[in-house]
Design an enzyme around this catalytic site. Structure first.
Site, mmCIF file in Angstrom:
data_model
loop_
_atom_site.group_PDB
_atom_site.id
_atom_site.type_symbol
_atom_site.label_atom_id
_atom_site.label_comp_id
_atom_site.label_asym_id
_atom_site.label_seq_id
_atom_site.Cartn_x
_atom_site.Cartn_y
_atom_site.Cartn_z
ATOM 1 N N ASP A 66 -4.715 4.096 9.882
ATOM 2 C CA ASP A 66 -5.593 3.304 9.012
ATOM 3 C C ASP A 66 -5.783 1.917 9.606
ATOM 4 O O ASP A 66 -4.877 1.385 10.261
ATOM 5 C CB ASP A 66 -4.984 3.131 7.619
ATOM 6 C CG ASP A 66 -5.306 4.262 6.661
ATOM 7 O OD1 ASP A 66 -5.875 5.276 7.086
ATOM 8 O OD2 ASP A 66 -4.951 4.115 5.469
ATOM 9 N N TYR A 69 0.842 -1.200 0.000
ATOM 10 C CA TYR A 69 0.000 0.000 0.000
ATOM 11 C C TYR A 69 0.876 1.249 0.000
ATOM 12 O O TYR A 69 0.676 2.165 -0.802
ATOM 13 C CB TYR A 69 -0.912 -0.040 1.221
ATOM 14 C CG TYR A 69 -1.830 1.143 1.383
ATOM 15 C CD1 TYR A 69 -2.954 1.291 0.577
ATOM 16 C CD2 TYR A 69 -1.591 2.106 2.358
ATOM 17 C CE1 TYR A 69 -3.813 2.368 0.740
ATOM 18 C CE2 TYR A 69 -2.448 3.189 2.525
ATOM 19 C CZ TYR A 69 -3.549 3.315 1.717
ATOM 20 O OH TYR A 69 -4.404 4.378 1.875
ATOM 21 N N ASP A 80 -12.591 7.312 4.341
ATOM 22 C CA ASP A 80 -11.416 8.165 4.550
ATOM 23 C C ASP A 80 -11.801 9.627 4.398
ATOM 24 O O ASP A 80 -12.035 10.081 3.291
ATOM 25 C CB ASP A 80 -10.336 7.792 3.544
ATOM 26 C CG ASP A 80 -9.016 8.510 3.779
ATOM 27 O OD1 ASP A 80 -8.958 9.437 4.608
ATOM 28 O OD2 ASP A 80 -8.035 8.140 3.111
#
Length: 136
Positions: A111, A12, A36
């Protein structure tokens, strides 16, 4: 599965910093969701996720992980800093529909990724808000 989750988080970062929106979208399951930041509407499905990341990488934002990835069950959590140069077109073509300052900034983010049995991300949530933004 733990190593696969670690590898996916690293991918990522690598793909985001390479501005590879398609590569990022390919980490996700077909029916995955991305929220997000938390509190905004979720992006649902690969097409919406690809569109989101296409916008997110286009201003040259860079991610730098802070600390290690935490793995528990089928979830990974990780902290990082997003660095964005001078923002242009702040009022249009943005990935995140929240008030952001004009100009350069850093955003401290946490995250979470949840994974399915096939090792694909099924849910991503990003935790950050105005108090996590620093203008540069």
């Amino acid at each position: 599965m733990s190593q696969h989750m670690q590898d996916t988080v690293q991918a990522y970062f690598d793909l985001f910093n390479a501005q590879d929106a398609q590569g990022i979208a390919d980490l996700y399951a077909h029916d995955a969701t991305v929220t997000d930041p938390v509190g905004t509407p979720a992006k649902v499905g690969k097409e919406a996720i690809l569109s989101f990341y296409t916008m997110a990488v286009k201003n040259g934002a860079r991610l730098k992980q802070n600390g290690t990835t935490r793995i528990a069950g089928n979830a990974a959590a990780f902290a990082f800093t997003v660095s964005v140069g001078a923002m242009t077109n702040v009022d249009e073509d943005v990935a995140v529909a929240v008030e952001l300052p004009k100009g350069g900034m850093t955003i401290d983010v946490i995250d979470t990724f949840y994974f399915n049995e096939d090792g694909k991300v099924t849910e991503m949530k990003a935790y950050w808000g105005p108090s996590n933004i620093t203008q540069t």
